[in-house]
Design a protein around this motif. Structure first.
Motif, PDB file in Angstrom:
ATOM      1  N   PHE A 103       0.753  -4.631  -2.005  1.00  0.00           N
ATOM      2  CA  PHE A 103       1.412  -5.049  -3.306  1.00  0.00           C
ATOM      3  C   PHE A 103       2.809  -5.362  -2.797  1.00  0.00           C
ATOM      4  O   PHE A 103       3.704  -4.604  -2.512  1.00  0.00           O
ATOM      5  CB  PHE A 103       1.578  -3.806  -4.220  1.00  0.00           C
ATOM      6  CG  PHE A 103       2.134  -4.422  -5.650  1.00  0.00           C
ATOM      7  CD1 PHE A 103       1.312  -4.846  -6.451  1.00  0.00           C
ATOM      8  CD2 PHE A 103       3.520  -4.578  -5.839  1.00  0.00           C
ATOM      9  CE1 PHE A 103       2.006  -5.425  -7.792  1.00  0.00           C
ATOM     10  CE2 PHE A 103       4.352  -5.052  -7.005  1.00  0.00           C
ATOM     11  CZ  PHE A 103       3.415  -5.389  -8.152  1.00  0.00           C
ATOM     12  N   PHE A 104       3.193  -6.626  -2.495  1.00  0.00           N
ATOM     13  CA  PHE A 104       4.284  -7.066  -1.777  1.00  0.00           C
ATOM     14  C   PHE A 104       5.417  -7.650  -2.879  1.00  0.00           C
ATOM     15  O   PHE A 104       6.509  -8.295  -2.447  1.00  0.00           O
ATOM     16  CB  PHE A 104       3.943  -7.896  -0.627  1.00  0.00           C
ATOM     17  CG  PHE A 104       3.161  -7.443   0.394  1.00  0.00           C
ATOM     18  CD1 PHE A 104       3.398  -6.039   0.959  1.00  0.00           C
ATOM     19  CD2 PHE A 104       2.011  -8.089   0.638  1.00  0.00           C
ATOM     20  CE1 PHE A 104       2.537  -5.601   2.008  1.00  0.00           C
ATOM     21  CE2 PHE A 104       1.112  -7.595   1.717  1.00  0.00           C
ATOM     22  CZ  PHE A 104       1.384  -6.485   2.334  1.00  0.00           C
ATOM     23  N   ARG A 409       6.912  -8.901  11.699  1.00  0.00           N
ATOM     24  CA  ARG A 409       5.822  -9.282  12.010  1.00  0.00           C
ATOM     25  C   ARG A 409       5.526 -10.592  11.149  1.00  0.00           C
ATOM     26  O   ARG A 409       4.914 -11.480  11.512  1.00  0.00           O
ATOM     27  CB  ARG A 409       4.486  -8.311  11.761  1.00  0.00           C
ATOM     28  CG  ARG A 409       3.427  -8.562  12.220  1.00  0.00           C
ATOM     29  CD  ARG A 409       2.185  -7.340  11.887  1.00  0.00           C
ATOM     30  NE  ARG A 409       0.872  -7.441  12.443  1.00  0.00           N
ATOM     31  CZ  ARG A 409       0.489  -7.156  13.534  1.00  0.00           C
ATOM     32  NH1 ARG A 409       1.301  -6.436  14.358  1.00  0.00           N
ATOM     33  NH2 ARG A 409      -0.430  -7.422  13.966  1.00  0.00           N
ATOM     34  N   LEU A 410       5.962 -10.351   9.672  1.00  0.00           N
ATOM     35  CA  LEU A 410       5.343 -11.491   8.775  1.00  0.00           C
ATOM     36  C   LEU A 410       6.356 -12.684   9.034  1.00  0.00           C
ATOM     37  O   LEU A 410       5.535 -13.965   8.950  1.00  0.00           O
ATOM     38  CB  LEU A 410       5.486 -11.095   7.302  1.00  0.00           C
ATOM     39  CG  LEU A 410       5.436 -12.274   6.442  1.00  0.00           C
ATOM     40  CD1 LEU A 410       3.767 -12.683   6.398  1.00  0.00           C
ATOM     41  CD2 LEU A 410       5.580 -11.574   4.729  1.00  0.00           C
ATOM     42  N   ALA A 411       7.472 -12.259   9.206  1.00  0.00           N
ATOM     43  CA  ALA A 411       8.457 -13.746   9.872  1.00  0.00           C
ATOM     44  C   ALA A 411       7.989 -14.243  10.844  1.00  0.00           C
ATOM     45  O   ALA A 411       7.728 -15.555  10.958  1.00  0.00           O
ATOM     46  CB  ALA A 411       9.929 -12.858   9.933  1.00  0.00           C
ATOM     47  N   LEU A 496      -3.464  -9.587   6.924  1.00  0.00           N
ATOM     48  CA  LEU A 496      -4.279 -10.095   5.868  1.00  0.00           C
ATOM     49  C   LEU A 496      -3.601 -11.009   4.777  1.00  0.00           C
ATOM     50  O   LEU A 496      -3.986 -12.028   4.423  1.00  0.00           O
ATOM     51  CB  LEU A 496      -4.795  -9.156   5.073  1.00  0.00           C
ATOM     52  CG  LEU A 496      -5.800  -9.230   4.261  1.00  0.00           C
ATOM     53  CD1 LEU A 496      -7.139  -9.894   4.766  1.00  0.00           C
ATOM     54  CD2 LEU A 496      -6.373  -8.118   3.187  1.00  0.00           C
ATOM     55  N   ALA A 497      -2.170 -10.437   4.512  1.00  0.00           N
ATOM     56  CA  ALA A 497      -1.338 -11.498   3.691  1.00  0.00           C
ATOM     57  C   ALA A 497      -1.018 -12.869   4.183  1.00  0.00           C
ATOM     58  O   ALA A 497      -1.101 -13.871   3.429  1.00  0.00           O
ATOM     59  CB  ALA A 497       0.036 -10.944   3.828  1.00  0.00           C
ATOM     60  N   VAL A 498      -0.982 -13.260   5.453  1.00  0.00           N
ATOM     61  CA  VAL A 498      -1.003 -14.229   5.951  1.00  0.00           C
ATOM     62  C   VAL A 498      -2.182 -15.296   6.050  1.00  0.00           C
ATOM     63  O   VAL A 498      -2.333 -16.253   5.743  1.00  0.00           O
ATOM     64  CB  VAL A 498      -0.317 -14.295   7.527  1.00  0.00           C
ATOM     65  CG1 VAL A 498      -0.432 -15.778   8.187  1.00  0.00           C
ATOM     66  CG2 VAL A 498       1.234 -13.485   7.619  1.00  0.00           C
TER      67      VAL A 498
END
Ligand code: PLP
Length: 509
Positions: A103-104, A409-411, A496-498
């Motif tokens: 939950f972001f 990591r996301l960035a 997984l979000a990416v």
């Protein structure tokens, strides 16, 4: 104290009598066992699947409507166990796994096991954190928690109080600021109100959070009281404009709101420079560090929030990065006596404690209802204390740094993806904190179509349910955002979000 089966019978007497009247009377011990069994099974089931279940069903609102929680008030109750079984059964479909690892949206923490356990005990013991008369334990643990939080954040000694969240903490901080400002005008606002006073000048950047603005409305100062000294559409502070506004006040007292962690990007105002200006022009500095105050927990990010220790009031949240269950925030106020004057609760039947000593002096336990927003209060200090006791300083640093790693990591993944575009570095050109703001921008897509595309993508992600990314506007553009504060989140959740974002984007394009 009475323990053993006798205590259980006492505990359940009223329910037993109630059931006896309805013709069903299991033994009290059996009832307690059945209740604990039911709750234990639900706890095992829920916690067991929290890491792997979808974050959200595609249409939870209509599922809740169809879940059987409807109809008129029943004439006859169905009894404790049946009611709870019905609640557990009916709730399954509509629960949002906001305490889970993916939950972001917003800035939502999970719950550590220590905090969850302590929170269960809060309900079990049902203490009233109002004064040493109602619960010396709850008062003591709240005060100790605040002292430990001050140590964690490297803040000087001072007063503090737990609140319902960041909003409550902003409200208390600005309430104290209003009292200070009124007294600078020779008026005790808590006694005589605002009538006849000039508008209270409130200066901030464009990062000021909606909850601080709402607090100004609730305090009778008005949403429009706040003057945003922003350098550009990102909301960044224009320090020169802030100083010019202070000079224009010609010595009249003002309140500055420094923002430690913008919800869209994680960006910070330069708090040290704001503290310098506050000192130079005799202003009050309030810092909203709902999650950004936690930057001070890691040497990697501590400098971002440098200067917060010089503020007269600070708002932060415990249900975000501290990972205690909803709801819990914290306000740190430099001057306890000022807060007492602003917020005291006076009645013949209530304890007075209006001359409570400053922190550090010997205490007999404060009357928290004299400084808190509420009179009767939940014992929020217990989960805060249990978290800090269980994790310690190093565990908290580890929790914070794992979130920093997730954001980095996301960035990096967004930067590497040809169809995604980062809208703000995390945050603006400095050290990454915990929020990443980005949008879909497939090669060849027309700029004017991007807002609509990102709106559709955000809805598709929401309906998909594997991850929950937020949708926002950054510098006028529709954007997605992810905030990391949950201790359950793992690197694979970020990946997984990416993957989900790019998969759904490909389907839309
Ligand atoms: C910077 C900031 N301030 C205040 C708040 C309000 O906090 P709460 O929702 O806990 O009341 C938030 C919530 O996200 C926030 O990010």
């Amino acid at each position: 104290m009475r323990t053993g089966p006798g205590a259980a019978i006492l505990l359940w007497m009223s329910d037993r009598e109630f059931d006896a009247r309805r013709g069903a009377s299991p033994g009290a011990g059996d009832r307690l066992e059945a209740l604990l069994g039911l709750l234990g099974a639900e706890a095992r089931r829920h916690l067991g699947e929290l890491d792997s279940r979808p974050v959200r069903a595609p249409d939870p609102t209509s599922l809740v409507s169809a879940s059987g929680f409807s109809g008129a008030l029943p004439d006859e109750g169905n009894g404790t166990l049946a009611a709870l079984e019905e609640l557990i059964e009916g709730a399954r479909v509509g629960l949002v796994a906001s305490a889970g690892p993916r939950f972001f949206h917003l800035v939502v923490g999970g719950t550590t096991d220590a905090a969850l356990g302590a929170d269960w005990l809060v309900s079990l013991w049902d203490q009233i954190a109002a004064s040493p008369l109602t619960s010396p334990l709850a008062v003591h643990l709240e005060e100790l928690s605040i002292a430990w939080l001050r140590e964690l954040f490297e803040l000087p000694p001072g007063a503090g109080v737990l609140t319902t969240g960041g909003h409550g903490a902003n409200l208390i901080g600005l309430l104290a600021a209003r009292q200070w400002w009124g007294e600078r005008h020779g008026r005790d606002v808590s006694e005589h109100g605002l009538t006849g006073l000039p508008p209270m000048p409130v200066l901030s950047s464009g990062l000021v959070h909606a909850s601080a603005v709402k607090a100004l409305a609730q305090l009778g100062l008005g949403r429009r009281a706040v003057q945003r000294c922003a350098a550009d559409t990102s909301g960044r502070l224009d320090l020169g404009a802030l100083e010019a506004a202070l000079i224009a006040l010609e010595g009249a007292p003002a309140v500055l709101i420094g923002n430690a962690g913008d919800v869209n990007t994680g960006a910070f105002d330069p708090l040290d420079a704001m503290a310098d200006l506050a000192a130079r022009y005799g202003a009050w500095l309030h810092v909203d560090g709902a999650f950004g105050l936690f930057a001070r927990v890691s040497p990697r990010t501590r400098a971002l929030a440098a200067g917060a220790e010089r503020a007269q009031s600070i708002a932060s949240d415990c249900h975000k990065w501290l990972n205690v269950p909803y709801d819990c925030g914290v306000a740190f106020i430099e001057d306890r006596r000022l807060l007492l004057r602003a917020n005291k609760l006076v009645a013949d039947y209530l304890p007075r404690d209006l001359e409570a000593p400053q922190e550090g002096a010997p205490r007999r336990g404060a009357v928290l209802s004299n400084i808190a927003l509420e009179s009767s209060r939940r014992a929020r200090g217990l989960p805060v204390w249990a978290t800090l006791r269980a994790l310690g300083r190093s565990g908290m640093r580890d929790l914070v740094e794992r979130s920093l790693d997730h954001a980095a990591r996301l960035a990096a993944a967004v930067d590497a993806a040809p169809d995604l575009e980062r809208l703000a570095p995390v945050p603006l050109d400095v050290v990454p904190l915990n929020v990443v703001c980005f949008r879909a921008h497939p090669p060849g897509a027309r700029k004017r179509d991007l807002d609509a595309l990102n709106e559709r993508l955000a809805q598709a992600i929401l309906d998909d349910g594997r991850v929950f990314l937020g949708v926002t506007r950054f510098a006028g553009r529709v954007a997605l955002r992810a905030a990391f504060v949950n201790h359950r989140t793992r690197p694979e959740d970020v990946d997984l979000a990416v993957a989900v974002t790019r998969e759904l984007l490909a389907a839309l394009s």
